[in-house]
Write an enzyme that holds these catalytic residues in place. Sequence first.
Site, short mmCIF file in Angstrom:
data_model
loop_
_atom_site.label_atom_id
_atom_site.label_comp_id
_atom_site.label_asym_id
_atom_site.label_seq_id
_atom_site.Cartn_x
_atom_site.Cartn_y
_atom_site.Cartn_z
N LYS A 1 21.12 38.56 -1.60
CA LYS A 1 21.46 38.58 -0.17
C LYS A 1 22.54 37.55 0.15
O LYS A 1 23.52 37.85 0.83
CB LYS A 1 20.20 38.29 0.66
CG LYS A 1 20.42 38.24 2.14
CD LYS A 1 19.11 37.92 2.86
CE LYS A 1 19.34 37.63 4.32
NZ LYS A 1 18.11 37.28 5.00
N ASP A 2 22.39 36.32 -0.36
CA ASP A 2 23.38 35.28 -0.08
C ASP A 2 24.68 35.53 -0.82
O ASP A 2 25.76 35.19 -0.33
CB ASP A 2 22.82 33.89 -0.42
CG ASP A 2 21.82 33.39 0.62
OD1 ASP A 2 21.65 34.07 1.66
OD2 ASP A 2 21.21 32.34 0.39
N TYR B 1 11.89 22.21 7.90
CA TYR B 1 12.74 22.15 9.10
C TYR B 1 12.06 22.70 10.34
O TYR B 1 11.23 23.60 10.28
CB TYR B 1 14.09 22.82 8.87
CG TYR B 1 14.07 24.28 8.47
CD1 TYR B 1 14.40 25.27 9.39
CD2 TYR B 1 13.78 24.66 7.17
CE1 TYR B 1 14.43 26.61 9.02
CE2 TYR B 1 13.80 25.99 6.79
CZ TYR B 1 14.13 26.96 7.73
OH TYR B 1 14.15 28.28 7.37
N GLU C 1 7.42 7.45 11.45
CA GLU C 1 7.28 8.52 12.42
C GLU C 1 8.39 9.52 12.12
O GLU C 1 9.56 9.22 12.30
CB GLU C 1 7.43 7.92 13.82
CG GLU C 1 7.05 8.81 14.94
CD GLU C 1 7.07 8.05 16.25
OE1 GLU C 1 5.99 7.87 16.84
OE2 GLU C 1 8.17 7.62 16.68
N LYS D 1 18.35 23.04 14.38
CA LYS D 1 17.38 22.72 13.33
C LYS D 1 17.36 21.21 13.08
O LYS D 1 18.39 20.56 13.15
CB LYS D 1 17.75 23.41 12.01
CG LYS D 1 17.74 24.92 12.08
CD LYS D 1 18.21 25.52 10.78
CE LYS D 1 18.24 27.04 10.86
NZ LYS D 1 18.77 27.63 9.63
N GLU E 1 20.37 37.55 12.44
CA GLU E 1 20.87 36.80 11.28
C GLU E 1 22.36 37.01 11.09
O GLU E 1 22.85 38.14 11.15
CB GLU E 1 20.18 37.29 10.00
CG GLU E 1 18.79 36.82 9.79
CD GLU E 1 18.24 37.29 8.44
OE1 GLU E 1 18.90 38.07 7.72
OE2 GLU E 1 17.12 36.87 8.13
N HIS F 1 23.58 30.14 6.52
CA HIS F 1 22.91 31.01 7.48
C HIS F 1 22.97 30.47 8.90
O HIS F 1 23.08 29.26 9.11
CB HIS F 1 21.42 31.16 7.12
CG HIS F 1 21.16 31.59 5.73
ND1 HIS F 1 20.17 31.02 4.97
CD2 HIS F 1 21.75 32.53 4.95
CE1 HIS F 1 20.15 31.60 3.77
NE2 HIS F 1 21.10 32.51 3.73
N ARG G 1 0.81 -1.22 0.00
CA ARG G 1 0.00 0.00 0.00
C ARG G 1 0.84 1.26 0.00
O ARG G 1 0.35 2.33 -0.32
CB ARG G 1 -0.91 0.03 1.23
CG ARG G 1 -1.87 -1.14 1.31
CD ARG G 1 -2.55 -1.20 2.66
NE ARG G 1 -1.51 -1.44 3.68
CZ ARG G 1 -1.65 -1.12 4.97
NH1 ARG G 1 -2.74 -0.55 5.41
NH2 ARG G 1 -0.67 -1.37 5.82
N HIS H 1 24.21 26.82 8.31
CA HIS H 1 23.46 25.79 7.58
C HIS H 1 23.10 26.32 6.20
O HIS H 1 22.80 27.50 6.02
CB HIS H 1 22.18 25.44 8.35
CG HIS H 1 21.32 24.48 7.59
ND1 HIS H 1 20.19 24.88 6.92
CD2 HIS H 1 21.44 23.15 7.38
CE1 HIS H 1 19.65 23.83 6.33
NE2 HIS H 1 20.39 22.77 6.58
N GLN I 1 9.17 26.14 16.15
CA GLN I 1 8.77 26.72 14.87
C GLN I 1 9.08 25.74 13.75
O GLN I 1 10.14 25.12 13.75
CB GLN I 1 9.54 28.02 14.65
CG GLN I 1 9.20 28.76 13.39
CD GLN I 1 9.93 30.11 13.31
OE1 GLN I 1 10.15 30.77 14.30
NE2 GLN I 1 10.30 30.50 12.11
N ASP I 2 8.16 25.58 12.81
CA ASP I 2 8.38 24.78 11.60
C ASP I 2 8.41 25.72 10.41
O ASP I 2 7.61 26.66 10.32
CB ASP I 2 7.24 23.77 11.38
CG ASP I 2 7.27 22.59 12.33
OD1 ASP I 2 8.26 22.43 13.07
OD2 ASP I 2 6.30 21.82 12.34
N ASN I 3 9.32 25.43 9.47
CA ASN I 3 9.45 26.23 8.24
C ASN I 3 9.50 25.30 7.04
O ASN I 3 9.96 24.17 7.15
CB ASN I 3 10.73 27.06 8.28
CG ASN I 3 10.76 28.03 9.44
OD1 ASN I 3 9.81 28.76 9.68
ND2 ASN I 3 11.83 28.01 10.18
#
Length: 181
Positions: free
Chosen positions: A169-170, A132, A28, A72, A143, A62, A23, A119, A47-49
């Site tokens: 920016k990066d 993440y 988990e 993270k 930052e 970053h 199936r 990261h 927090q989840d992103n």
Amino acid sequence: MKAIETALQGCFIIEPKIIGDSRGYFFESFNESKFAEAIKQEVHFVQDNQSFSSYGVLRGLHAQAGEYAQAKLVRVLQGEVLDVAVDLRKDSPTYLQHVSVVLSAENKKQLFVPRGFLHGFLVLSQTAEFFYKCDNFYNKDAEIGVKFDDPTLAIDWKIALDEMIISEKDQSLPYLNQLDR
């Protein structure tokens, strides 16, 4: 869940136990108590992103500094990325060393990146959805970052520079020798 410590102290590859049959599959993706037992520390995620990117998009390197530092737990929901963590902890025996691991929807691996690490990731598939968890809330003023091609780090990003898509920016992040550490 299996936690494999990388060459960087406190940074773990997490391999879930996948239950599959005709199936499909089940696993988990996160269990706080099993996770804490596996990495031998408690981490409370707040927090989840999630991001979506196309081939060649590089996001990083970053971190957040000081009291806003974040650990993270990262994974890929669709596609494949090269995920990179750099130890920026001055007192660490692996200071300025990095680890890279391919994370994909297929292998279902996750990477736990502790506080004090830079990261970043590069999309290797046509597109990728990246997810993440963070153990501290985002704070724009905290930052920090380092340019992805810093010669001190010598990260092999696996694709040519002309195939990379990098934000302004990066691209304007400082090199390590310019960073106020």
